[in-house]
Write a protein that holds these residues in place. Structure first.
Motif, PDB file in Angstrom:
ATOM      1  N   ASP A 218       9.622  34.344 -28.108  1.00 18.38           N
ATOM      2  CA  ASP A 218       9.973  33.308 -27.135  1.00 18.38           C
ATOM      3  C   ASP A 218      11.486  33.107 -27.059  1.00 18.38           C
ATOM      4  O   ASP A 218      12.047  32.882 -25.985  1.00 18.38           O
ATOM      5  CB  ASP A 218       9.278  31.999 -27.495  1.00 18.38           C
ATOM      6  CG  ASP A 218       9.617  31.524 -28.905  1.00 18.38           C
ATOM      7  OD1 ASP A 218       9.800  32.375 -29.791  1.00 18.38           O
ATOM      8  OD2 ASP A 218       9.698  30.302 -29.127  1.00 18.38           O
ATOM      9  N   LYS A 219      12.175  33.212 -28.214  1.00 14.63           N
ATOM     10  CA  LYS A 219      13.626  33.045 -28.225  1.00 14.63           C
ATOM     11  C   LYS A 219      14.323  34.209 -27.509  1.00 14.63           C
ATOM     12  O   LYS A 219      15.299  34.003 -26.779  1.00 14.63           O
ATOM     13  CB  LYS A 219      14.124  32.952 -29.664  1.00 14.63           C
ATOM     14  CG  LYS A 219      13.592  31.738 -30.415  1.00 14.63           C
ATOM     15  CD  LYS A 219      14.091  31.730 -31.853  1.00 14.63           C
ATOM     16  CE  LYS A 219      13.522  30.534 -32.620  1.00 14.63           C
ATOM     17  NZ  LYS A 219      13.953  30.535 -34.033  1.00 14.63           N
TER      18      LYS A 219
ATOM     19  N   GLN B 241      13.765  33.811 -23.804  1.00 13.31           N
ATOM     20  CA  GLN B 241      14.607  32.720 -23.308  1.00 13.31           C
ATOM     21  C   GLN B 241      16.055  33.184 -23.173  1.00 13.31           C
ATOM     22  O   GLN B 241      16.740  32.825 -22.197  1.00 13.31           O
ATOM     23  CB  GLN B 241      14.530  31.523 -24.259  1.00 13.31           C
ATOM     24  CG  GLN B 241      15.295  30.298 -23.779  1.00 13.31           C
ATOM     25  CD  GLN B 241      14.764  29.753 -22.472  1.00 13.31           C
ATOM     26  OE1 GLN B 241      13.577  29.453 -22.355  1.00 13.31           O
ATOM     27  NE2 GLN B 241      15.630  29.629 -21.471  1.00 13.31           N
TER      28      GLN B 241
ATOM     29  N   VAL C  50       5.931  30.190 -26.580  1.00 14.67           N
ATOM     30  CA  VAL C  50       6.188  29.348 -27.760  1.00 14.67           C
ATOM     31  C   VAL C  50       4.915  29.196 -28.583  1.00 14.67           C
ATOM     32  O   VAL C  50       4.938  29.266 -29.812  1.00 14.67           O
ATOM     33  CB  VAL C  50       6.725  27.967 -27.329  1.00 14.67           C
ATOM     34  CG1 VAL C  50       6.828  27.031 -28.531  1.00 14.67           C
ATOM     35  CG2 VAL C  50       8.090  28.121 -26.671  1.00 14.67           C
TER      36      VAL C  50
ATOM     37  N   HIS D 226       4.627  18.187 -35.132  1.00 13.71           N
ATOM     38  CA  HIS D 226       5.593  17.503 -34.279  1.00 13.71           C
ATOM     39  C   HIS D 226       5.240  16.035 -34.093  1.00 13.71           C
ATOM     40  O   HIS D 226       6.088  15.224 -33.762  1.00 13.71           O
ATOM     41  CB  HIS D 226       5.664  18.197 -32.921  1.00 13.71           C
ATOM     42  CG  HIS D 226       5.914  19.666 -33.030  1.00 13.71           C
ATOM     43  ND1 HIS D 226       7.135  20.187 -33.389  1.00 13.71           N
ATOM     44  CD2 HIS D 226       5.083  20.731 -32.862  1.00 13.71           C
ATOM     45  CE1 HIS D 226       7.059  21.501 -33.412  1.00 13.71           C
ATOM     46  NE2 HIS D 226       5.827  21.853 -33.103  1.00 13.71           N
TER      47      HIS D 226
ATOM     48  N   ALA E  99       8.972  32.020 -20.793  1.00 14.29           N
ATOM     49  CA  ALA E  99       9.530  31.751 -22.125  1.00 14.29           C
ATOM     50  C   ALA E  99       8.805  30.593 -22.796  1.00 14.29           C
ATOM     51  O   ALA E  99       8.541  30.628 -24.004  1.00 14.29           O
ATOM     52  CB  ALA E  99      11.025  31.462 -22.013  1.00 14.29           C
ATOM     53  N   SER E 100       8.444  29.570 -22.021  1.00  9.86           N
ATOM     54  CA  SER E 100       7.742  28.416 -22.589  1.00  9.86           C
ATOM     55  C   SER E 100       6.324  28.784 -23.009  1.00  9.86           C
ATOM     56  O   SER E 100       5.822  28.294 -24.027  1.00  9.86           O
ATOM     57  CB  SER E 100       7.692  27.277 -21.569  1.00  9.86           C
ATOM     58  OG  SER E 100       8.995  26.866 -21.202  1.00  9.86           O
ATOM     59  N   LEU E 101       5.658  29.647 -22.239  1.00 11.16           N
ATOM     60  CA  LEU E 101       4.297  30.046 -22.581  1.00 11.16           C
ATOM     61  C   LEU E 101       4.232  30.832 -23.895  1.00 11.16           C
ATOM     62  O   LEU E 101       3.197  30.843 -24.561  1.00 11.16           O
ATOM     63  CB  LEU E 101       3.706  30.896 -21.448  1.00 11.16           C
ATOM     64  CG  LEU E 101       3.332  30.168 -20.159  1.00 11.16           C
ATOM     65  CD1 LEU E 101       2.920  31.159 -19.089  1.00 11.16           C
ATOM     66  CD2 LEU E 101       2.209  29.176 -20.421  1.00 11.16           C
TER      67      LEU E 101
ATOM     68  N   PRO F   2      11.717  30.637 -16.875  1.00 16.16           N
ATOM     69  CA  PRO F   2      11.561  29.635 -17.947  1.00 16.16           C
ATOM     70  C   PRO F   2      10.104  29.367 -18.311  1.00 16.16           C
ATOM     71  O   PRO F   2       9.800  29.082 -19.471  1.00 16.16           O
ATOM     72  CB  PRO F   2      12.226  28.390 -17.356  1.00 16.16           C
ATOM     73  CG  PRO F   2      13.208  28.914 -16.356  1.00 16.16           C
ATOM     74  CD  PRO F   2      12.569  30.137 -15.779  1.00 16.16           C
ATOM     75  N   ILE F   3       9.192  29.454 -17.337  1.00  9.76           N
ATOM     76  CA  ILE F   3       7.776  29.225 -17.643  1.00  9.76           C
ATOM     77  C   ILE F   3       7.255  30.297 -18.597  1.00  9.76           C
ATOM     78  O   ILE F   3       6.530  30.001 -19.555  1.00  9.76           O
ATOM     79  CB  ILE F   3       6.944  29.209 -16.344  1.00  9.76           C
ATOM     80  CG1 ILE F   3       7.172  27.895 -15.592  1.00  9.76           C
ATOM     81  CG2 ILE F   3       5.461  29.391 -16.638  1.00  9.76           C
ATOM     82  CD1 ILE F   3       6.425  27.796 -14.289  1.00  9.76           C
TER      83      ILE F   3
ATOM     84  N   ASP G  96      18.232  33.283 -19.733  1.00 10.72           N
ATOM     85  CA  ASP G  96      19.551  32.649 -19.609  1.00 10.72           C
ATOM     86  C   ASP G  96      20.627  33.627 -19.159  1.00 10.72           C
ATOM     87  O   ASP G  96      21.643  33.222 -18.577  1.00 10.72           O
ATOM     88  CB  ASP G  96      19.951  32.022 -20.949  1.00 10.72           C
ATOM     89  CG  ASP G  96      19.028  30.873 -21.344  1.00 10.72           C
ATOM     90  OD1 ASP G  96      18.386  30.305 -20.437  1.00 10.72           O
ATOM     91  OD2 ASP G  96      18.942  30.560 -22.546  1.00 10.72           O
TER      92      ASP G  96
END
Length: 263
Positions: A98-99, A102, A132, A167, A128-130, A125-126, A106
Motif C-alpha cells: 500500500d505504501k 501510494q 491497506v 485503532h 492505495a487505500s484498498l 488514491p482509492i 503521489d
C-alpha cells in the motif's frame, strides 16, 4: 494479478525500460532508487530469485543431503504463480504494498500517461487505500481455491476484529470481553470463573470454525421448557462436523451475556 494489471495500465515506455520484458520488475527497480521501502523489496526479491535459481540448478541428491544436514537455512518453495507475481507478492507479504502504490500515485506523472488508472485523482488514491487492509494481515497460511467459496473461519474473524480494534482502544485490543454470567448457589469464585469460561466457549462454538460448519442459524426461536413457564427466545443453529449433525438452541440472554441470576 489484479494489482499488477493496475500497475501496468498505461505505464510510460521509458519508465518500464525499452528492453525490459518484466515491466513490473523495471517499475519497482526504478522506484527503489528514490524510495527506500521499494529498494528493500528489490533486495528481497533478488534474494528470492537467486534462491529459486540455485534450487533449480542443484541436483536432486545434493538437495536431499542439504535438506537433511541443514534445518536452519530453508529455501522457500515458490509455485510458478508466486514466481510470476513475485514483486507484488513480496511487497504484500512484507506489508508495504500500500505504501509503494501510494508513492506511485503521489509521483504518477513520472511513470504514467495522463489517462492511466494510477494517474486518476480518484481511482489512484482509492487503489492505495484498498490495499491497506490486505497489507495488515499475516500471511502465515495460504488457502487453496476451494476456500474462496466458504465463509471465513472464526479464527480469521477474530484476527480481523483484533486488527480493527487496535485503532479503537489501546487498553487490550486482543483480549475479548468475558460474558457477564454468574451461577446461583455458587460455592466460590473458581466455580464461577469455570462456568463463565465454559459458557463463553459454548457461545464461540456457535460460530463458523475449523471443526464444524454452520449450516443454518435463526434468532428469536421460541422454546417452552415447561408447561407453566413462558416461551423463551433463543438462537437455533445447525452444525455439521466430520461424522454428525448437531442441533443447538441457546437462550438470547446467554448469547448477549446478560444471564445474571436467572436459572
Amino acid at each position: 494479478g489484479v494489482v499488477e494489471a493496475c500497475l501496468l495500465h498505461m505505464l510510460k515506455r521509458r519508465a518500464a525500460g525499452f528492453l525490459r520484458t518484466d515491466k513490473v520488475a523495471a517499475l519497482f527497480t526504478k522506484i527503489g532508487k528514490t524510495y527506500a521501502v521499494a529498494g528493500d523489496i528489490c533486495k528481497k526479491v533478488q534474494e528470492l530469485q537467486q534462491q529459486v535459481e540455485s534450487r533449480k540448478n542443484q541436483p536432486n541428491g545434493q538437495e536431499s543431503l542439504k535438506r537433511q544436514g541443514s534445518t536452519t537455512s530453508k529455501t522457500p518453495v515458490l509455485t510458478p504463480q508466486a514466481i510470476k507475481h513475485i514483486w507484488v507478492r513480496t511487497a504484500l507479504i512484507e506489508k508495504v504494498l500500500d505504501k509503494i502504490v501510494q508513492y506511485i500515485v503521489d509521483n504518477c506523472s513520472k511513470y504514467y500517461e495522463k489517462e492511466a488508472l494510477l494517474a486518476d485523482p480518484v481511482c489512484g488514491p482509492i487503489l492505495a487505500s484498498l490495499l491497506v487492509g490486505p497489507c495488515a494481515l499475516e500471511y502465515t497460511k495460504l488457502k487453496t481455491t476451494d476456500h474462496y467459496w466458504t465463509d471465513p473461519s472464526a479464527d480469521e474473524l477474530v484476527q480481523r476484529h483484533r486488527i480493527h480494534g487496535v485503532h479503537g482502544r489501546q487498553d487490550s485490543p486482543s483480549k475479548r470481553p468475558a460474558l457477564g454470567i454468574r451461577k446461583r448457589h455458587s460455592s466460590g469464585s473458581t466455580s464461577e470463573d469455570r462456568f463463565a469460561a465454559s459458557a463463553r466457549e459454548y457461545v464461540e462454538s456457535l460460530h463458523q470454525n475449523s471443526r464444524t460448519h454452520l449450516l443454518y442459524g435463526k434468532n428469536n426461536v421460541l422454546v417452552q421448557p415447561k408447561d407453566d413457564l413462558e416461551a423463551i427466545p433463543g438462537y437455533l443453529s445447525l452444525h455439521q462436523s466430520a461424522d454428525s449433525l448437531t442441533l443447538k438452541w441457546t437462550p438470547n440472554q446467554l448469547m448477549n451475556g446478560t444471564l445474571g441470576d436467572s436459572e
